[in-house]
Structure formats: structure tokens, C-alpha cells
Scaffold this active site. Structure first.
Site: not given
Ligand code: UD1
Length: 420
Positions: A22-23, A92, A116, A121, A124-125, A309, A331, A401
Site C-alpha cells: 500500500k505504502n 493522508r 489515521c 501528523r 511542515d516538512l 507500523d 515516531v 485500508r
């Protein structure tokens, strides 16, 4: 509302292929905005988040056709660069559209993304990276508008190796004028996959997977091949989840298509609890121990550190390990929501800020629990596999998801799990 019902006690046995990542697929689909030729992306899992991304691409005017695990981009030309607010809120990863739309069309408007609820979250980066490439950014009433006639390559240092920010900057910089260096980028396998995809459509990215990525911008991305085919890597978190299931249930499972290198930190922790892990080129076999040992310390960290994760799934396993284990989540700020649910099943866990102390119990008890986010949901499925009696998991849509037919996957390995 759908629920998963699990009768615990069966040990997982057999072999399985896991679906595509997925990612990796999400940013690659976003990067398909950049293609100039027809393109087929395969290994795309059938998940709610993927559907949401495809809906966004279609809403922009792109011609996209989905057939099983293949997504065909027939025409990537968009008719608008405004990403609809209601689609942005669904996940997101919609933020990934910023980089490619801005780079190719000179402007983009998005609203703050959903996803999520596991921490603040921030983005800014992402925004600072695009600014460094020359974009002007204004935010009014939650809508973010970015503009740049043509982005310019720049040196960008990331204070934290954010996965999403690295990906957004890579996509934007691949059509900027000149060279961009990302210093302290994320090094996750999904970053390498995105770089490989962009290179396959005519881009030039070097150093993905290391601590410095160089992107040579091009005015047009064209592979001159006529039709591009790209296959997404397999999902290391889905593979890791099943591996933990095998270890917890005293099982014996072979994952046929997982890259052991991408799962090194998880494998090391499974060995610590006493599991036997047998690695071949692309397969991983996990044989669970009769009794699980505690783990003194797990600290989540950017890759190649232990993946956040996989933290909820590991916690679920440690609830029935012998002794007290400690997990530090470094994280995300709010990634212990599964603790409350595991407590309902009889687990003994104390949380102090970002530290969780897990005192192993003999056995969990089946109960009605709620998936509060994607990986928290997966941890409850694992807990249900070993709990005494019946576990009912509510809010299954969170799990959908990120896991394609999770009940089918575990049923194939012998679990008693159904969707109602
Ligand atoms: C990605 C993964 C997610 C995983 C996470 C960390 C996808 C689609 N999702 O999420 O499954 O849990 O990596 O491995 O790939 N941060 C900032 N500012 C920013 C961006 C991030 O402060 O602009 C912070 C976040 O609040 C968080 C940390 O950095 O605390 C990690 O976030 P990031 O690496 O960006 O994760 P995602 O890309 O959102």
C-alpha cells in the site's frame, strides 16, 4: 457496520503470497500524474486507501482503469489541479498530489489531509521542501494553494526523515529545473520503489535508500518506450503481521514473496521471542516457539529501525510472552490506542508517555474490541487468534485500508475468522 469474529486457539500453518505494498502503491499512483505515455502499474492492492487515491486521480480528469491488481493510466492529463476537499479528508496520502501537480502544471490547491489518528501528523516538512524548490504557498481557511511557474532544484535538509515529505519532494524535483539533493531523507524500501518508478517513466533519481538522494530534474518525463509497465513491491507490513501471527500461535508459515532484507528488524525481534526464522531469497518461514520470551526493548525508528507500523502487532504478541517487555514509540505521538483494547482482552500493560510496559499473561480472553486505526486493528486480529473464546472486532474499515481481505488471508492459514 461490519465486524470480524475470531475464535482463538488455532495455530497458523501453510504458505501464502502477500499482496502489493500500500505504502509503495500510493505515492506511485500519485506520481502517475507525471507520466507522458500510457502506463500500467501492477501489484496494486485492492484497499480502501488505494480506491481513494484512484478516485482523486479520476476527479482531476485523468483516465484511469482498474483491472484486478493492475491500474492502467490511459491518459494522465488533468483538467483541474484542485484536489476535492471531501477526497482529501479520506486519507493522508492525498498530500502526495501536491508535488507532482505543482511540478507539472505550476499550481495545486489541496486541503489539510485526513488519515489515521495516531499523532499530530504535521505537513511542515512537505511544505518547506516545496518552498525550497521555489513554490509560493498560501493557506486560507484550511486550503493550501501552491504556485511556481517552474520549480528550481535545491539542496533540502530534512530535520526528520519523513517518508511522505521525501516522496513529495522527489516527485516535485523530478520535473524541476536543475538538480535537487535531499539530505537526511527517509530510506524506507517504498522510497526506493518510488524512485524506480520515476526512473522507469523517464526521470533520473540516484541514491534512494541512502542518506542522500539526488534528483536530476527534467522538463518532461518520457521513457520513449510507448507503454510503461511497473510492478509494485510486496507489502512488508502485511508480511510482518502474518509472521508475528505465526510466532504467536506456535505456527509454521512461509511467506512466499517477501524481501527478508526489508524485514530485518522484525526478524530480529521474532528470533528474540524464540521463533525460528528460515530465510531463502524471497521467502521467509517462521516457526513459532511453544512459549514466547519477553523482549527487553523495542524502539520504533525510521528505516532500517523497527517500523512503527509493526509496533501494535508486536505489542499484541508480547501480551502473552513470559516476563515484562518494553516498547518505546518514537515516531508518532499517539500510537498506543490499541492498549486500551488489549486491556479489555486481559492484557497487562502500563503506559508512561511513549513507553509501554507489557507484563505477559498466560492467556488473553475473547472480548468485543474496536479497531481504532489500521495497525491497531491488525494487532487485535492477532490477539483474537490466541484469545480464549470469541473476539469481535468493530470498525473493520480501518483494517480494510491496509489489508486486502484480512479474514481470507488468515483463514487460508487455518484461523477461525469470519466477517459479519
Ligand atoms: C508513512 C507511512 C505510514 C508510516 C510512516 C512512518 C505511507 C502512506 N504511510 O507515513 O504507514 O507509519 O510513514 O514510517 O507511506 N512529520 C512532521 N512533519 C511533516 C511530516 C511528518 O513533523 O511534514 C512527523 C510526523 O508527525 C510523524 C513523523 O514525522 O511524527 C513520521 O511521519 P512520516 O515519516 O512523514 O510518515 P507518513 O509519510 O505520514
Amino acid at each position: 457496520m461490519e465486524r470480524l469474529v475470531i475464535r482463538g486457539g488455532n495455530s497458523l500453518q501453510g504458505s501464502l503470497r502477500v499482496h502489493g505494498s500500500k505504502n509503495a502503491a500510493l505515492p506511485i499512483l500519485a506520481a502517475s500524474v507525471l507520466v507522458d505515455e500510457p502506463c500500467t502499474i501492477s501489484g496494486v492492492p485492492n484497499l480502501l486507501d488505494i480506491q481513494a487515491m484512484i478516485n482523486i486521480l479520476k476527479s482531476l480528469g485523468m483516465e484511469v482503469v482498474q483491472e484486478n491488481d493492475r491500474v492502467n493510466i490511459l491518459n494522465a492529463k488533468v483538467s483541474t489541479t484542485n484536489v476535492p476537499d471531501e477526497l482529501m479528508r479520506k486519507m493522508r496520502s492525498s498530500i502526495f498530489l501536491m508535488g507532482p501537480l505543482l511540478a507539472k502544471y505550476g499550481s495545486v490547491t489541496v486541503s489539510r489531509p485526513g488519515g489515521c489518528a495516531i499523532g499530530s501528523r504535521r505537513i511542515d516538512l512537505h511544505l518547506n521542501g516545496l518552498k525550497a524548490l521555489g513554490a509560493s504557498i498560501i493557506e486560507v481557511n484550511g486550503f493550501i494553494h501552491c504556485e511556481a511557474k517552474r520549480l528550481r532544484g535545491a539542496d533540502i535538509y530534512l530535520d526528520f526523515p519523513s517518508v511522505g515529505a521525501t516522496e513529495n519532494i522527489m516527485m516535485a524535483a523530478s520535473m524541476a529545473e536543475g538538480v535537487t539533493e535531499i539530505i537526511n531523507p527517509a530510506r524506507e524500501p517504498e522510497i526506493i520503489d518510488l524512485a524506480n518508478f520515476i526512473n522507469s517513466i523517464g526521470g533520473r533519481i540516484e541514491g534512494a535508500g541512502t542518506d542522500r538522494i539526488t534528483i536530476y530534474g527534467k522538463s518532461k518525463l518520457n521513457s520513449n518506450q510507448g507503454h510503461i509497465h511497473y510492478e509494485v513491491i510486496s507489502d512488508r507490513i502485511v508480511a510482518g503481521t502474518i509472521m508475528v501471527g505465526a510466532a504467536m500461535t506456535n505456527g509454521d508459515v512461509i511467506i512466499e514473496n517477501a524481501n527478508p532484507v526489508y524485514l530485518s528488524s522484525v526478524i530480529s525481534k521474532l528470533k528474540q521471542v524464540g521463533a525460528e526464522v528460515i530465510i531463502k531469497d524471497h521467502s521467509i518461514r517462521v516457526i513459532g516457539p511453544k512459549e514466547l520470551d519477553k523482549i527487553d526493548r523495542i524502539v520504533t525508528a525510521p528505516y532500517p529501525g523497527f517500523p512503527t507500523d509493526m509496533q501494535p502487532q508486536l505489542m499484541s504478541m508480547l501480551t502473552i510472552a513470559k516476563g515484562t517487555s518494553i516498547i518505546k514509540e518514537s515516531v508518532f505521538e499517539e500510537r498506543f490506542k490499541h492498549v486500551e483494547q488489549l486491556l479489555r482482552m486481559g492484557a497487562k500493560i502500563n503506559v508512561d508517555l511513549n513507553l509501554a510496559f507489557i507484563r505477559g499473561v498466560e492467556r488473553l480472553q475473547g472480548s468485543t474490541v474496536k479497531a481504532t486505526d489500521l495497525r491497531a486493528g491488525a494487532s487485535l486480529v492477532l490477539a483474537g487468534l490466541v484469545a480464549e473464546g470469541e473476539t469481535e472486532i468493530e470498525s473493520v474499515y480501518h483494517i480494510d485500508r491496509g489489508y486486502e481481505n484480512i479474514e481470507g488471508m488468515f483463514r487460508k492459514l487455518g484461523a477461525d475468522i469470519t466477517r459479519k
